[in-house]
Design an enzyme around this catalytic site. Sequence first.
Site, PDB file in Angstrom:
ATOM      1  N   HIS A  36       0.779  -1.251   0.000  1.00 47.96           N
ATOM      2  CA  HIS A  36       0.000   0.000   0.000  1.00 47.96           C
ATOM      3  C   HIS A  36       0.805   1.293   0.000  1.00 47.96           C
ATOM      4  O   HIS A  36       0.221   2.363  -0.085  1.00 47.96           O
ATOM      5  CB  HIS A  36      -0.970  -0.010   1.198  1.00 47.96           C
ATOM      6  CG  HIS A  36      -0.309  -0.167   2.541  1.00 47.96           C
ATOM      7  ND1 HIS A  36      -0.988  -0.017   3.736  1.00 47.96           N
ATOM      8  CD2 HIS A  36       0.979  -0.449   2.880  1.00 47.96           C
ATOM      9  CE1 HIS A  36      -0.158  -0.216   4.746  1.00 47.96           C
ATOM     10  NE2 HIS A  36       1.034  -0.477   4.258  1.00 47.96           N
ATOM     11  N   HIS A  37       2.141   1.196   0.152  1.00 48.74           N
ATOM     12  CA  HIS A  37       2.931   2.438   0.215  1.00 48.74           C
ATOM     13  C   HIS A  37       3.431   2.916  -1.143  1.00 48.74           C
ATOM     14  O   HIS A  37       3.873   4.063  -1.250  1.00 48.74           O
ATOM     15  CB  HIS A  37       4.149   2.246   1.123  1.00 48.74           C
ATOM     16  CG  HIS A  37       3.821   1.974   2.551  1.00 48.74           C
ATOM     17  ND1 HIS A  37       3.018   2.798   3.305  1.00 48.74           N
ATOM     18  CD2 HIS A  37       4.187   0.952   3.374  1.00 48.74           C
ATOM     19  CE1 HIS A  37       2.916   2.298   4.529  1.00 48.74           C
ATOM     20  NE2 HIS A  37       3.610   1.181   4.598  1.00 48.74           N
ATOM     21  N   ALA A  38       3.432   2.047  -2.163  1.00 50.30           N
ATOM     22  CA  ALA A  38       4.030   2.449  -3.443  1.00 50.30           C
ATOM     23  C   ALA A  38       3.316   3.677  -4.008  1.00 50.30           C
ATOM     24  O   ALA A  38       2.084   3.760  -3.999  1.00 50.30           O
ATOM     25  CB  ALA A  38       3.965   1.294  -4.440  1.00 50.30           C
TER      26      ALA A  38
ATOM     27  N   ASP B 122      -0.774   5.048   2.887  1.00 52.76           N
ATOM     28  CA  ASP B 122      -0.612   6.365   2.251  1.00 52.76           C
ATOM     29  C   ASP B 122      -0.712   6.346   0.731  1.00 52.76           C
ATOM     30  O   ASP B 122      -1.289   7.262   0.135  1.00 52.76           O
ATOM     31  CB  ASP B 122       0.705   7.020   2.709  1.00 52.76           C
ATOM     32  CG  ASP B 122       1.944   6.156   2.427  1.00 52.76           C
ATOM     33  OD1 ASP B 122       1.796   4.942   2.161  1.00 52.76           O
ATOM     34  OD2 ASP B 122       3.058   6.708   2.492  1.00 52.76           O
TER      35      ASP B 122
END
Length: 380
Positions: free
Chosen positions: A132-134, A173
């Site tokens: 989920h951070h990419a 994010d």
Amino acid sequence: MRTALVHSDAYKRFDYGPEHPLRMERLGLTFRLMEAYGLTRLPEMDVLAPAPAPDAAIGEFHTEEYLDVLRAAGAGAPVPHAYRYGLGPGDNPIWPGVYEASALACGGSILAAELVARGDATRAFNFAGGLHHAMPDRASGFCYLNDAVLAILALRHHGLRVAYVDIDAHHGDGVQAAFYRSSDVLTISTHERGDRLFPGTGAVEEIGEGPGRGYAVNLPLNPYTDDAVYLDAFDAIVPPVLRAFAPDVVVAQLGIDGHRTDPLTHLALSVDGFAAAVGRILALAPRLVALGGGGYDLSNVARAWTVAWALMNGVTLPAELPPAFVVDAAPYLRGRRTLWDEAVVLPPEATRPAREFAGRQVAQLERLVFPILGARTARA
Ligand SMILES: [Zn+2]
């Protein structure tokens, strides 16, 4: 109801190197526990291997420039200024085939989304996903390509209304950023507070912008948040917000790094508390695309995602871990023989600040977001 488990032995290609906390063994170990419990051959389920996501699908979120760099880096070409793209020694090392392995995880999440969108499965689980951070133009937080965003986009192409629920210990994010100005996708993230943990964002005041204002929901939590504190805060926010938004499909990121033995975070959940949260998400989701996520204590990863998959199939598991698995996974289990965690009572000086902090975040969200979404407070 049919379910689908997305898995491939090719996921073993995820090899960040021997010093990295994201261990490549985690996915195989999880699948073997599911197998040992008989959860890979239930009558109403399919196990499906993904194909890599096509470049065109990946390009819907990621920039061409970043994809060129990631492809070249994974092929061994020298990449000047790799750090500009989040790549290099540290969180996001460059390793052979990093692009292809990441594209495969994306393909898995897109496959899960397509199965659910077409009605071939009511619930689908790609536990290699949830990265989920990419970001569009860079790797971040062990994540190179954002499969969660791509799964949501695939569902959107079918005209479906999507809510994203992220229970990883880190703020979701990258997914939030993708839909920050959109009211078509609701993002909810519960996580350890950003001033204590990577990536530093996810404050309660981040609620979306422009037409997306009110459609990003963040519930930050204090260190030592245990099951009781977590579930009370979860119940105050997630069900009312989901009911008000009324999604067609929920995409859930089921990171288990909020567990109290996780080496990277400071929350204090157990597998039991995690399972309770997953059960609540299931009850609120007309259809579900479930993804994995963080989790750096391998015994927790295998147990939590096996429990989650059992819940998705309505199966109750015996608490004793299957003997073959206990032998197989002995190096990671540290003597453990049960699926569930033994109760731990934290001292009040740890839980009191956690409960007070959570209560303040809940009150803020009720004030900032509930009126926009038309959500009703859970309390009478
Ligand atoms: Zn995480």
